[in-house]
Design a protein around this motif. Structure first.
Motif, PDB file in Angstrom:
ATOM      1  N   ASP A  90       9.565   1.182   7.001  1.00  0.00           N
ATOM      2  CA  ASP A  90       8.854   0.465   5.943  1.00  0.00           C
ATOM      3  C   ASP A  90       9.649   0.465   4.648  1.00  0.00           C
ATOM      4  N   TYR A  91      10.451   1.497   4.456  1.00  0.00           N
ATOM      5  CA  TYR A  91      11.145   1.661   3.186  1.00  0.00           C
ATOM      6  C   TYR A  91      12.641   1.412   3.320  1.00  0.00           C
ATOM      7  N   GLY A  92      13.070   0.886   4.483  1.00  0.00           N
ATOM      8  CA  GLY A  92      14.464   0.535   4.664  1.00  0.00           C
ATOM      9  C   GLY A  92      15.371   1.745   4.797  1.00  0.00           C
ATOM     10  N   LEU A  93      14.840   2.907   5.179  1.00  0.00           N
ATOM     11  CA  LEU A  93      15.636   4.124   5.245  1.00  0.00           C
ATOM     12  C   LEU A  93      16.129   4.418   6.653  1.00  0.00           C
ATOM     13  N   ARG A 111      17.851  -6.092   7.733  1.00  0.00           N
ATOM     14  CA  ARG A 111      17.048  -7.309   7.732  1.00  0.00           C
ATOM     15  C   ARG A 111      17.286  -8.026   6.427  1.00  0.00           C
ATOM     16  N   CYS A 112      17.427  -9.366   6.474  1.00  0.00           N
ATOM     17  CA  CYS A 112      17.876 -10.117   5.304  1.00  0.00           C
ATOM     18  C   CYS A 112      16.794 -10.217   4.244  1.00  0.00           C
ATOM     19  N   GLY A 146       4.689 -19.172 -11.759  1.00  0.00           N
ATOM     20  CA  GLY A 146       3.788 -18.080 -11.436  1.00  0.00           C
ATOM     21  C   GLY A 146       3.703 -17.718  -9.972  1.00  0.00           C
ATOM     22  N   LEU A 147       4.566 -18.291  -9.100  1.00  0.00           N
ATOM     23  CA  LEU A 147       4.491 -17.976  -7.677  1.00  0.00           C
ATOM     24  C   LEU A 147       4.703 -16.491  -7.426  1.00  0.00           C
ATOM     25  N   TYR A 148       5.656 -15.887  -8.136  1.00  0.00           N
ATOM     26  CA  TYR A 148       5.933 -14.473  -7.910  1.00  0.00           C
ATOM     27  C   TYR A 148       4.673 -13.626  -8.091  1.00  0.00           C
ATOM     28  N   GLY A 149       3.872 -13.983  -9.070  1.00  0.00           N
ATOM     29  CA  GLY A 149       2.650 -13.224  -9.326  1.00  0.00           C
ATOM     30  C   GLY A 149       1.579 -13.411  -8.267  1.00  0.00           C
ATOM     31  N   LYS A 150       1.771 -14.380  -7.362  1.00  0.00           N
ATOM     32  CA  LYS A 150       0.789 -14.628  -6.292  1.00  0.00           C
ATOM     33  C   LYS A 150       1.141 -13.916  -4.995  1.00  0.00           C
ATOM     34  N   LEU A 151       2.289 -13.198  -4.984  1.00  0.00           N
ATOM     35  CA  LEU A 151       2.720 -12.487  -3.782  1.00  0.00           C
ATOM     36  C   LEU A 151       1.874 -11.248  -3.538  1.00  0.00           C
ATOM     37  N   LYS A 152       1.479 -11.064  -2.292  1.00  0.00           N
ATOM     38  CA  LYS A 152       0.816  -9.833  -1.863  1.00  0.00           C
ATOM     39  C   LYS A 152       1.573  -9.311  -0.643  1.00  0.00           C
ATOM     40  N   TYR A 153       2.190  -8.134  -0.762  1.00  0.00           N
ATOM     41  CA  TYR A 153       2.914  -7.562   0.367  1.00  0.00           C
ATOM     42  C   TYR A 153       1.941  -6.959   1.369  1.00  0.00           C
ATOM     43  N   VAL A 154       2.203  -7.241   2.648  1.00  0.00           N
ATOM     44  CA  VAL A 154       1.340  -6.756   3.730  1.00  0.00           C
ATOM     45  C   VAL A 154       2.237  -6.013   4.717  1.00  0.00           C
ATOM     46  N   SER A 155       2.154  -4.691   4.736  1.00  0.00           N
ATOM     47  CA  SER A 155       3.076  -3.895   5.545  1.00  0.00           C
ATOM     48  C   SER A 155       2.685  -3.820   7.015  1.00  0.00           C
ATOM     49  N   VAL A 209       0.182 -15.752  -1.601  1.00  0.00           N
ATOM     50  CA  VAL A 209       1.171 -15.687  -0.524  1.00  0.00           C
ATOM     51  C   VAL A 209       1.116 -14.288   0.070  1.00  0.00           C
ATOM     52  N   TYR A 210       0.656 -14.184   1.316  1.00  0.00           N
ATOM     53  CA  TYR A 210       0.625 -12.906   2.027  1.00  0.00           C
ATOM     54  C   TYR A 210       1.969 -12.737   2.736  1.00  0.00           C
ATOM     55  N   PHE A 211       2.769 -11.790   2.286  1.00  0.00           N
ATOM     56  CA  PHE A 211       4.133 -11.583   2.762  1.00  0.00           C
ATOM     57  C   PHE A 211       4.106 -10.418   3.746  1.00  0.00           C
ATOM     58  N   VAL A 212       4.150 -10.735   5.043  1.00  0.00           N
ATOM     59  CA  VAL A 212       3.986  -9.734   6.095  1.00  0.00           C
ATOM     60  C   VAL A 212       5.339  -9.118   6.470  1.00  0.00           C
ATOM     61  N   HIS A 213       5.385  -7.793   6.537  1.00  0.00           N
ATOM     62  CA  HIS A 213       6.590  -7.028   6.878  1.00  0.00           C
ATOM     63  C   HIS A 213       7.761  -7.341   5.932  1.00  0.00           C
ATOM     64  N   PRO A 214       7.590  -7.139   4.651  1.00  0.00           N
ATOM     65  CA  PRO A 214       8.641  -7.501   3.699  1.00  0.00           C
ATOM     66  C   PRO A 214       9.910  -6.657   3.796  1.00  0.00           C
ATOM     67  N   GLY A 215       9.794  -5.367   4.019  1.00  0.00           N
ATOM     68  CA  GLY A 215      10.981  -4.521   4.037  1.00  0.00           C
ATOM     69  C   GLY A 215      11.488  -4.239   2.633  1.00  0.00           C
ATOM     70  N   LEU A 216      12.318  -3.216   2.509  1.00  0.00           N
ATOM     71  CA  LEU A 216      12.797  -2.786   1.201  1.00  0.00           C
ATOM     72  C   LEU A 216      13.664  -3.843   0.519  1.00  0.00           C
ATOM     73  N   GLN A 217      14.586  -4.458   1.274  1.00  0.00           N
ATOM     74  CA  GLN A 217      15.510  -5.400   0.650  1.00  0.00           C
ATOM     75  C   GLN A 217      14.783  -6.603   0.077  1.00  0.00           C
ATOM     76  N   ALA A 218      13.795  -7.105   0.814  1.00  0.00           N
ATOM     77  CA  ALA A 218      13.034  -8.242   0.310  1.00  0.00           C
ATOM     78  C   ALA A 218      12.270  -7.870  -0.956  1.00  0.00           C
ATOM     79  N   ARG A 219      11.683  -6.687  -0.977  1.00  0.00           N
ATOM     80  CA  ARG A 219      10.943  -6.238  -2.156  1.00  0.00           C
ATOM     81  C   ARG A 219      11.854  -6.111  -3.373  1.00  0.00           C
ATOM     82  N   LEU A 220      13.015  -5.488  -3.165  1.00  0.00           N
ATOM     83  CA  LEU A 220      13.944  -5.304  -4.279  1.00  0.00           C
ATOM     84  C   LEU A 220      14.471  -6.637  -4.786  1.00  0.00           C
TER      85      LEU A 220
END
Length: 203
Positions: free
Chosen positions: A174-177, A200-201, A131-140, A107-118
Motif C-alpha cells: 500500500d505504501y510502495g515499500l 507501478r507507474c 478543482g479536480l484535484y480537490g475531488k480525488l478520493k483515494y480508495v485503497s 473521482v474515486y481513485f482505486v489502488h493509487p499506490g505511493l508513486q501516484a499519491r506523491l
C-alpha cells in the motif's frame, strides 16, 4: 516490412472492445458512474486523439445533463503498456467540455499506490485545473469503494480483487515499500534491508 497504422475507426472499436470507459450504475448519492480501468488503456496501440474522440462521441454526451462521479481503477497499470504519459493526460483533461467538468462530483481513485499519491500531491494542482484535484478520493481497497458506490451496479475486473488479496498478505505494498513482482504467500515480504519502491507507474 512497414508497420501498418490502425485507422481511427479501428482505434474506436478497440477502446470499445476493451471496456476502458463505461458508464454504469450510480453511487450512493445517485450520481451516474463513469468507470475507467487504467490497465485497459492500450497506450501502445491507440493515439491520444482517438481516446479524446471516443470520449467526445460516446461518453461526454451522457454526462452533460446531470452530476456524475468517476471510479478510476489504477490496479496493475504499467508505464510501458498502459500509461499514455503526463502530457497526454493533460491533453485529455483540457479537452473535457466545461459542462462535463462542472458536473463531475468525485473521482474515486482505486489502488493509487505511493508513486501516484506523491505525484498528484506534487503536480496535481498544476496539471488538473478547475478543482479536480480537490475531488480525488483515494480508495485503497475495493471493499471501501462500496461505502460510496452501489456494489452490484459497477463491474470490477477479477484482477482488481486479486490485488486486494495481495494487499491483505503484504500490506506494505500500500505504501510502495515492496516490489510488486509476484511472490508466494508466506515468503519474506522484503528482499533486502533497503525497501524497494513499487514500479507501478504514476498517473
Amino acid at each position: 516490412m512497414p508497420v501498418q497504422l490502425s485507422s481511427p475507426d479501428d482505434d474506436q472499436q478497440l477502446i470499445d472492445k476493451l471496456g476502458l470507459f463505461k458508464i454504469q450504475g450510480r453511487d450512493k448519492r445517485r450520481h451516474k458512474i463513469l468507470r475507467i480501468i487504467g490497465k485497459f488503456f492500450p497506450a501502445r496501440f491507440v493515439s491520444v486523439d482517438a481516446a479524446k474522440r471516443y470520449l467526445e462521441e460516446r461518453i461526454y454526451p451522457e454526462l452533460e445533463r446531470e452530476p456524475f462521479s468517476v471510479v478510476y481503477v489504477h490496479t496493475d497499470v504499467q508505464r510501458s503498456e498502459d500509461f499514455p504519459g503526463i502530457s497526454a493526460l493533460r491533453s485529455i483533461y483540457d479537452a473535457i467540455p466545461v459542462k462535463v467538468k462542472e458536473n463531475l462530483e468525485t473521482v474515486y481513485f482505486v489502488h493509487p499506490g505511493l508513486q501516484a499519491r506523491l505525484f498528484l500531491a506534487t503536480f496535481g494542482r498544476f496539471i488538473f485545473s478547475g478543482g479536480l484535484y480537490g475531488k480525488l478520493k483515494y480508495v485503497s481497497r475495493v471493499e471501501y469503494l462500496w461505502e460510496h458506490v452501489r456494489r452490484r451496479e459497477v463491474e470490477i475486473p477479477e484482477f482488481v480483487y486479486d490485488h486486494d488479496e495481495d494487499l491483505e498478505y503484504r500490506p506494505m505494498m500500500d505504501y510502495g515499500l515492496e516490489s510488486d513482482l509476484p511472490r508466494v504467500h508466506g515468503a519474506p515480504a522484503v528482499d533486502s534491508p533497503v525497501a524497494m519502491y513499487s514500479m507501478r507507474c504514476i498517473s
